[in-house]
Design an enzyme around this catalytic site. Sequence first.
Site, PDB file in Angstrom:
ATOM      1  N   ARG A 103       0.889  -1.188   0.000  1.00  0.00           N
ATOM      2  CA  ARG A 103       0.000   0.000   0.000  1.00  0.00           C
ATOM      3  C   ARG A 103       0.910   1.216   0.000  1.00  0.00           C
ATOM      4  O   ARG A 103       1.704   1.408   0.930  1.00  0.00           O
ATOM      5  CB  ARG A 103      -0.888  -0.013   1.232  1.00  0.00           C
ATOM      6  CG  ARG A 103      -1.539   1.320   1.476  1.00  0.00           C
ATOM      7  CD  ARG A 103      -2.656   1.257   2.468  1.00  0.00           C
ATOM      8  NE  ARG A 103      -3.811   0.596   1.893  1.00  0.00           N
ATOM      9  CZ  ARG A 103      -5.026   0.612   2.429  1.00  0.00           C
ATOM     10  NH1 ARG A 103      -5.244   1.239   3.566  1.00  0.00           N
ATOM     11  NH2 ARG A 103      -6.035  -0.006   1.840  1.00  0.00           N
ATOM     12  N   HIS A 130      -7.295   1.094  -6.506  1.00  0.00           N
ATOM     13  CA  HIS A 130      -7.440   0.150  -5.383  1.00  0.00           C
ATOM     14  C   HIS A 130      -8.059  -1.135  -5.939  1.00  0.00           C
ATOM     15  O   HIS A 130      -9.226  -1.436  -5.676  1.00  0.00           O
ATOM     16  CB  HIS A 130      -8.324   0.789  -4.310  1.00  0.00           C
ATOM     17  CG  HIS A 130      -8.263   0.130  -2.972  1.00  0.00           C
ATOM     18  ND1 HIS A 130      -7.466  -0.971  -2.706  1.00  0.00           N
ATOM     19  CD2 HIS A 130      -8.903   0.420  -1.796  1.00  0.00           C
ATOM     20  CE1 HIS A 130      -7.617  -1.325  -1.447  1.00  0.00           C
ATOM     21  NE2 HIS A 130      -8.482  -0.500  -0.864  1.00  0.00           N
ATOM     22  N   GLN A 133      -9.908  -3.825  -3.737  1.00  0.00           N
ATOM     23  CA  GLN A 133     -11.225  -3.354  -3.324  1.00  0.00           C
ATOM     24  C   GLN A 133     -12.241  -3.635  -4.432  1.00  0.00           C
ATOM     25  O   GLN A 133     -13.350  -4.114  -4.178  1.00  0.00           O
ATOM     26  CB  GLN A 133     -11.146  -1.842  -3.031  1.00  0.00           C
ATOM     27  CG  GLN A 133     -12.451  -1.258  -2.559  1.00  0.00           C
ATOM     28  CD  GLN A 133     -12.854  -1.782  -1.192  1.00  0.00           C
ATOM     29  OE1 GLN A 133     -12.078  -1.719  -0.250  1.00  0.00           O
ATOM     30  NE2 GLN A 133     -14.058  -2.313  -1.075  1.00  0.00           N
ATOM     31  N   ASP A 225     -17.420   7.040  -0.971  1.00  0.00           N
ATOM     32  CA  ASP A 225     -16.135   6.910  -0.263  1.00  0.00           C
ATOM     33  C   ASP A 225     -15.848   8.258   0.392  1.00  0.00           C
ATOM     34  O   ASP A 225     -16.506   9.269   0.091  1.00  0.00           O
ATOM     35  CB  ASP A 225     -15.026   6.507  -1.261  1.00  0.00           C
ATOM     36  CG  ASP A 225     -13.679   6.268  -0.585  1.00  0.00           C
ATOM     37  OD1 ASP A 225     -13.631   6.103   0.655  1.00  0.00           O
ATOM     38  OD2 ASP A 225     -12.646   6.252  -1.305  1.00  0.00           O
ATOM     39  N   CYS A 265     -16.271   1.539   0.541  1.00  0.00           N
ATOM     40  CA  CYS A 265     -15.081   0.708   0.786  1.00  0.00           C
ATOM     41  C   CYS A 265     -14.669   0.716   2.250  1.00  0.00           C
ATOM     42  O   CYS A 265     -13.981  -0.189   2.693  1.00  0.00           O
ATOM     43  CB  CYS A 265     -13.929   1.190  -0.088  1.00  0.00           C
ATOM     44  SG  CYS A 265     -13.498   2.908   0.235  1.00  0.00           S
ATOM     45  N   ARG A 293     -13.501  -8.726   1.063  1.00  0.00           N
ATOM     46  CA  ARG A 293     -12.081  -8.512   0.792  1.00  0.00           C
ATOM     47  C   ARG A 293     -11.306  -9.819   1.021  1.00  0.00           C
ATOM     48  O   ARG A 293     -10.417 -10.178   0.247  1.00  0.00           O
ATOM     49  CB  ARG A 293     -11.507  -7.411   1.705  1.00  0.00           C
ATOM     50  CG  ARG A 293     -12.040  -6.011   1.428  1.00  0.00           C
ATOM     51  CD  ARG A 293     -11.522  -5.434   0.134  1.00  0.00           C
ATOM     52  NE  ARG A 293     -10.079  -5.314   0.100  1.00  0.00           N
ATOM     53  CZ  ARG A 293      -9.382  -4.294   0.606  1.00  0.00           C
ATOM     54  NH1 ARG A 293     -10.004  -3.271   1.170  1.00  0.00           N
ATOM     55  NH2 ARG A 293      -8.055  -4.267   0.526  1.00  0.00           N
TER      56      ARG A 293
HETATM   57  N1   CP Z   1     -11.126  -0.364   2.253  1.00  0.00           N
HETATM   58  C1   CP Z   1      -9.872  -0.442   2.699  1.00  0.00           C
HETATM   59  O1   CP Z   1      -8.911  -0.632   1.907  1.00  0.00           O
HETATM   60  O2   CP Z   1      -9.724  -0.313   4.041  1.00  0.00           O
HETATM   61  P1   CP Z   1      -8.356  -0.151   4.842  1.00  0.00           P
HETATM   62  O3   CP Z   1      -7.806   1.219   4.477  1.00  0.00           O
HETATM   63  O4   CP Z   1      -8.729  -0.230   6.291  1.00  0.00           O
HETATM   64  O5   CP Z   1      -7.409  -1.226   4.436  1.00  0.00           O
HETATM   65  N1  NVA Z   2     -10.015   6.719  -1.002  1.00  0.00           N
HETATM   66  C1  NVA Z   2      -9.619   6.223   0.290  1.00  0.00           C
HETATM   67  C2  NVA Z   2      -9.776   4.746   0.358  1.00  0.00           C
HETATM   68  C3  NVA Z   2      -9.425   4.107   1.658  1.00  0.00           C
HETATM   69  C4  NVA Z   2      -9.553   2.625   1.631  1.00  0.00           C
HETATM   70  C5  NVA Z   2      -8.180   6.618   0.557  1.00  0.00           C
HETATM   71  O1  NVA Z   2      -7.344   6.505  -0.351  1.00  0.00           O
HETATM   72  O2  NVA Z   2      -7.884   7.037   1.682  1.00  0.00           O
END
Ligand code: CP
Ligand code: NVA
Length: 306
Positions: A103, A130, A133, A225, A265, A293
Amino acid sequence: MKKDFIAVSDYSPSELQTMLDLAVKLKQELKDGGNQPILKNKTMAMIFQKPSLRTRVSFDMAMRQLGGDALYLSPNEIGLGKRESIADVARVVSGYVDIIMARVFEHDHVLKLAQWADIPVINGLSDYNHPCQAMADALTILENFGTLKDINVTFVGDGNNVAVSLMFICTKLGAHFTQTGPEGYDMPQEAIQIAQKFADESGSTIKFTRDVHEAVKNSHVIYTDTWTSMGQEEEAKKREAVFPPYQVNESLVNEADKDAIVMHCLPAHRGQEITDAVADGSHSRLFPQAHNRLHAQKAIVATLLG
Ligand code: CP
Ligand code: NVA
């Protein structure tokens, strides 16, 4: 050649469908008493530049439930690209584990990891997209409607990383995708062009409108989101001034198809992009979606290591 999972757009509709079929199978197998140890002795390094609940826990449990193991590497620990170059991290970690999940902030960082690693790399969220997701989202839509074909999916809010991957999976698998949000927060043009090609191939459509009411009309799925993604915290005030008309509340949900489902998400900012009444109401699929997930990612890892 090793396979990575960096973007939904890198996979064909039939490859995506095969992974979703596997996710369904693995979910049922788990329910029936437990998964076969198909990843016995396989290990994953989970590299995080940003916080996480779902991604961290679901990948870790996915590996364990399939007989493997996962190692969490926090932002402070390895300092990807800071303490050590991304190319060096990729080559070192490749000698210790079988697969990397990362990530990152810049999408280029996960691309660089994949370029230098000798083992598969999974994108666990970047500023651009993502994809894991999106796989869980597709699984959730499939479970509710039996198909993605001709399902109307409306993303309400920021044209962000989650919206990009959702647009890709929808257009790949034949769902119609609409996005609505305020000026200045549109989806990247480059992603729209890529998705338009997928839509032409699958017979789906893409639409953008500032009119949230027009957007949700006839929607089967309303998706939202956060208004402020990780890394954009200093813009929060500015965003909170323009996004409120795009809140997913009960009155907006009532304008969609009567059997519409609401997705997010997570993490949710209740009272901002979504109200408690919707998040906890009868249309909400927030928690089954989060749980998916686990199943979707098992299928991704099993495919890459298969
Ligand atoms: N939706 C998602 O990716 O959640 P986290 O940021 O908690 O991993
Ligand atoms: N759009 C959000 C998604 C988190 C899972 C972010 O990038 O923070």
